[in-house]
Design a protein around this motif. Structure first.
Motif, PDB file in Angstrom:
ATOM      1  N   ARG A 141       8.593   9.468   9.870  1.00  0.00           N
ATOM      2  CA  ARG A 141       7.927   8.233  10.282  1.00  0.00           C
ATOM      3  C   ARG A 141       6.416   8.321  10.119  1.00  0.00           C
ATOM      4  NH1 ARG A 141      11.373   6.336  15.186  1.00  0.00           N
ATOM      5  NH2 ARG A 141      12.923   5.171  14.042  1.00  0.00           N
ATOM      6  N   PHE A 142       5.870   9.505  10.294  1.00  0.00           N
ATOM      7  CA  PHE A 142       4.418   9.645  10.237  1.00  0.00           C
ATOM      8  C   PHE A 142       3.910  10.097   8.877  1.00  0.00           C
ATOM      9  CE2 PHE A 142       5.192   9.682  14.791  1.00  0.00           C
ATOM     10  CZ  PHE A 142       4.314   8.678  15.165  1.00  0.00           C
ATOM     11  N   GLY A 143       4.767  10.108   7.894  1.00  0.00           N
ATOM     12  CA  GLY A 143       4.329  10.416   6.541  1.00  0.00           C
ATOM     13  C   GLY A 143       5.326  11.276   5.797  1.00  0.00           C
ATOM     14  N   LYS A 144       5.244  11.202   4.477  1.00  0.00           N
ATOM     15  CA  LYS A 144       6.170  11.972   3.639  1.00  0.00           C
ATOM     16  C   LYS A 144       5.693  13.397   3.447  1.00  0.00           C
ATOM     17  CE  LYS A 144       9.035   8.874   1.348  1.00  0.00           C
ATOM     18  NZ  LYS A 144      10.359   9.215   1.014  1.00  0.00           N
ATOM     19  N   THR A 145       4.511  13.729   3.978  1.00  0.00           N
ATOM     20  CA  THR A 145       4.008  15.095   3.851  1.00  0.00           C
ATOM     21  C   THR A 145       3.638  15.637   5.219  1.00  0.00           C
ATOM     22  OG1 THR A 145       1.728  14.391   3.520  1.00  0.00           O
ATOM     23  CG2 THR A 145       3.072  14.690   1.547  1.00  0.00           C
ATOM     24  N   SER A 146       3.628  16.941   5.301  1.00  0.00           N
ATOM     25  CA  SER A 146       3.255  17.627   6.530  1.00  0.00           C
ATOM     26  C   SER A 146       2.675  18.974   6.138  1.00  0.00           C
ATOM     27  CB  SER A 146       4.493  17.809   7.409  1.00  0.00           C
ATOM     28  OG  SER A 146       4.158  18.483   8.587  1.00  0.00           O
ATOM     29  N   THR A 147       1.795  19.485   6.970  1.00  0.00           N
ATOM     30  CA  THR A 147       1.247  20.806   6.713  1.00  0.00           C
ATOM     31  C   THR A 147       2.020  21.804   7.555  1.00  0.00           C
ATOM     32  OG1 THR A 147      -0.919  19.836   6.324  1.00  0.00           O
ATOM     33  CG2 THR A 147      -0.842  22.206   6.721  1.00  0.00           C
ATOM     34  N   SER A 148       2.595  22.803   6.912  1.00  0.00           N
ATOM     35  CA  SER A 148       3.374  23.823   7.608  1.00  0.00           C
ATOM     36  C   SER A 148       2.472  24.601   8.543  1.00  0.00           C
ATOM     37  CB  SER A 148       4.020  24.772   6.597  1.00  0.00           C
ATOM     38  OG  SER A 148       4.556  25.893   7.254  1.00  0.00           O
ATOM     39  N   SER A 149       2.886  24.720   9.797  1.00  0.00           N
ATOM     40  CA  SER A 149       2.094  25.464  10.769  1.00  0.00           C
ATOM     41  C   SER A 149       2.128  26.958  10.482  1.00  0.00           C
ATOM     42  CB  SER A 149       2.603  25.182  12.188  1.00  0.00           C
ATOM     43  OG  SER A 149       3.952  25.581  12.301  1.00  0.00           O
ATOM     44  N   GLN A 150       3.153  27.415   9.775  1.00  0.00           N
ATOM     45  CA  GLN A 150       3.289  28.840   9.461  1.00  0.00           C
ATOM     46  C   GLN A 150       2.461  29.245   8.244  1.00  0.00           C
ATOM     47  OE1 GLN A 150       5.182  30.926  11.396  1.00  0.00           O
ATOM     48  NE2 GLN A 150       5.605  29.203  12.724  1.00  0.00           N
ATOM     49  N   THR A 151       2.536  28.435   7.177  1.00  0.00           N
ATOM     50  CA  THR A 151       1.908  28.838   5.913  1.00  0.00           C
ATOM     51  C   THR A 151       0.649  28.045   5.595  1.00  0.00           C
ATOM     52  OG1 THR A 151       3.205  27.253   4.619  1.00  0.00           O
ATOM     53  CG2 THR A 151       4.166  29.453   4.959  1.00  0.00           C
ATOM     54  N   GLY A 152       0.434  26.924   6.271  1.00  0.00           N
ATOM     55  CA  GLY A 152      -0.702  26.066   5.957  1.00  0.00           C
ATOM     56  C   GLY A 152      -0.493  25.251   4.692  1.00  0.00           C
ATOM     57  N   GLN A 153       0.696  25.357   4.112  1.00  0.00           N
ATOM     58  CA  GLN A 153       1.040  24.677   2.869  1.00  0.00           C
ATOM     59  C   GLN A 153       1.449  23.234   3.160  1.00  0.00           C
ATOM     60  OE1 GLN A 153       4.237  26.673   0.903  1.00  0.00           O
ATOM     61  NE2 GLN A 153       4.302  25.269  -0.819  1.00  0.00           N
ATOM     62  N   VAL A 154       1.017  22.304   2.292  1.00  0.00           N
ATOM     63  CA  VAL A 154       1.419  20.907   2.422  1.00  0.00           C
ATOM     64  C   VAL A 154       2.833  20.770   1.858  1.00  0.00           C
ATOM     65  CG1 VAL A 154       0.963  18.525   1.730  1.00  0.00           C
ATOM     66  CG2 VAL A 154      -0.932  20.045   2.313  1.00  0.00           C
ATOM     67  N   GLU A 184       0.791  -1.228   0.000  1.00  0.00           N
ATOM     68  CA  GLU A 184       0.000   0.000   0.000  1.00  0.00           C
ATOM     69  C   GLU A 184       0.826   1.282   0.000  1.00  0.00           C
ATOM     70  OE1 GLU A 184      -2.736  -0.377   3.241  1.00  0.00           O
ATOM     71  OE2 GLU A 184      -3.484  -2.300   2.511  1.00  0.00           O
ATOM     72  N   GLU A 185       2.036   1.225   0.576  1.00  0.00           N
ATOM     73  CA  GLU A 185       2.819   2.450   0.711  1.00  0.00           C
ATOM     74  C   GLU A 185       4.178   2.384   0.033  1.00  0.00           C
ATOM     75  OE1 GLU A 185       2.647   4.191   4.716  1.00  0.00           O
ATOM     76  OE2 GLU A 185       1.302   2.531   5.216  1.00  0.00           O
ATOM     77  N   GLY A 186       4.580   1.184  -0.362  1.00  0.00           N
ATOM     78  CA  GLY A 186       5.858   1.031  -1.050  1.00  0.00           C
ATOM     79  C   GLY A 186       6.943   0.501  -0.127  1.00  0.00           C
ATOM     80  N   LEU A 187       7.927  -0.119  -0.744  1.00  0.00           N
ATOM     81  CA  LEU A 187       9.025  -0.750  -0.020  1.00  0.00           C
ATOM     82  C   LEU A 187       9.793   0.237   0.862  1.00  0.00           C
ATOM     83  CD1 LEU A 187      10.701  -3.339   0.423  1.00  0.00           C
ATOM     84  CD2 LEU A 187      12.104  -2.639  -1.517  1.00  0.00           C
ATOM     85  N   PHE A 188      10.025   1.440   0.363  1.00  0.00           N
ATOM     86  CA  PHE A 188      10.846   2.401   1.098  1.00  0.00           C
ATOM     87  C   PHE A 188      10.162   2.929   2.361  1.00  0.00           C
ATOM     88  CE2 PHE A 188      12.757   2.515  -3.140  1.00  0.00           C
ATOM     89  CZ  PHE A 188      14.047   2.159  -2.782  1.00  0.00           C
ATOM     90  N   LYS A 189       8.850   2.813   2.435  1.00  0.00           N
ATOM     91  CA  LYS A 189       8.137   3.265   3.637  1.00  0.00           C
ATOM     92  C   LYS A 189       8.546   2.417   4.851  1.00  0.00           C
ATOM     93  CE  LYS A 189       5.224   5.828   5.782  1.00  0.00           C
ATOM     94  NZ  LYS A 189       5.417   7.247   5.925  1.00  0.00           N
ATOM     95  N   LEU A 190       8.963   1.179   4.597  1.00  0.00           N
ATOM     96  CA  LEU A 190       9.422   0.320   5.696  1.00  0.00           C
ATOM     97  C   LEU A 190      10.670   0.891   6.370  1.00  0.00           C
ATOM     98  CD1 LEU A 190       8.967  -3.154   3.998  1.00  0.00           C
ATOM     99  CD2 LEU A 190       7.632  -2.255   5.923  1.00  0.00           C
ATOM    100  N   TRP A 191      11.398   1.733   5.650  1.00  0.00           N
ATOM    101  CA  TRP A 191      12.649   2.283   6.165  1.00  0.00           C
ATOM    102  C   TRP A 191      12.554   3.783   6.451  1.00  0.00           C
ATOM    103  CZ3 TRP A 191      15.240  -1.660   7.659  1.00  0.00           C
ATOM    104  CH2 TRP A 191      15.115  -2.862   6.967  1.00  0.00           C
TER     105      TRP A 191
END
Length: 180
Positions: free
Chosen positions: A101-114, A24-31
């Motif tokens: 560890r919790f994902g390859k994306t994050s929402t910036s607390s300053q700009t609200g941008q992913v 579901e997430e790919g081999l590299f997500k394991l690492w």
């Protein structure tokens, strides 16, 4: 179900988790986050280097005054300081590790941008770019209170045990010398 998002099903053991994550997430997500974990091995190295360097300086200085060893209070304070230095030095890596560890994306607390991260260094650069220095050290106060106190107690105990073992060895050697 959206195939770009991980399944919310529970895992039925480690093998099932590995298979589902791989599918579901790919081999590299394991690492994910491993490189920052490896870099974080330097935290205890920094801690012990700071502790031993300052300890050696204090003991040399005290020996010139005719005193011996560290007091309990000195060991406690020195242990706390050493952990403080190590934590401040490596905390941005801990932030990157958590985000990776919790994902390859994050929402910036300053700009609200992913923001999408591609590894530890990229994560650190983007946190600094979008959130500034404060983003790299967010939450550090709690970590400092927690880990500094634990480290201070650990080094106090370390010094006490080291002194007890040293005294026991000296007593045993002295006892053997009297027998011979």
């Amino acid at each position: 179900q959206d195939s770009s998002k991980p399944s919310t099903d529970h895992y039925n053991g480690m093998i099932d988790a590995i298979i589902k994550i791989r599918r579901e997430e790919g081999l590299f997500k394991l690492w994910a986050g491993v490189s920052s974990s490896l870099l974080l091995c330097c935290n205890p190295a920094i801690q012990f280097a700071v502790y031993e360097t300052i300890k050696r300086f204090l003991i040399n200085r005290k020996s010139k005054l005719g005193k011996k060893g560290l007091s309990s209070l000195e060991a406690f304070i020195l242990g706390a300081f050493a952990k403080w230095v190590a934590t401040i030095t490596t905390y941005p890596l801990q932030v990157a590790q958590t985000r990776l560890r919790f994902g390859k994306t994050s929402t910036s607390s300053q700009t609200g941008q992913v923001v999408e991260y591609n590894g530890t260094l990229d994560c650190l650069v983007k946190i600094y770019k979008y959130e500034g220095k404060s983003g790299l050290f967010r939450g550090m106060e709690t970590k400092l209170w927690h880990s500094t106190l634990i480290s201070a107690l650990m080094f106090l105990t370390y010094e006490k045990i080291q002194r007890l073992v040293g005294n026991a060895i000296i007593a045993k050697v002295a006892k053997k010398s009297k027998v011979n």
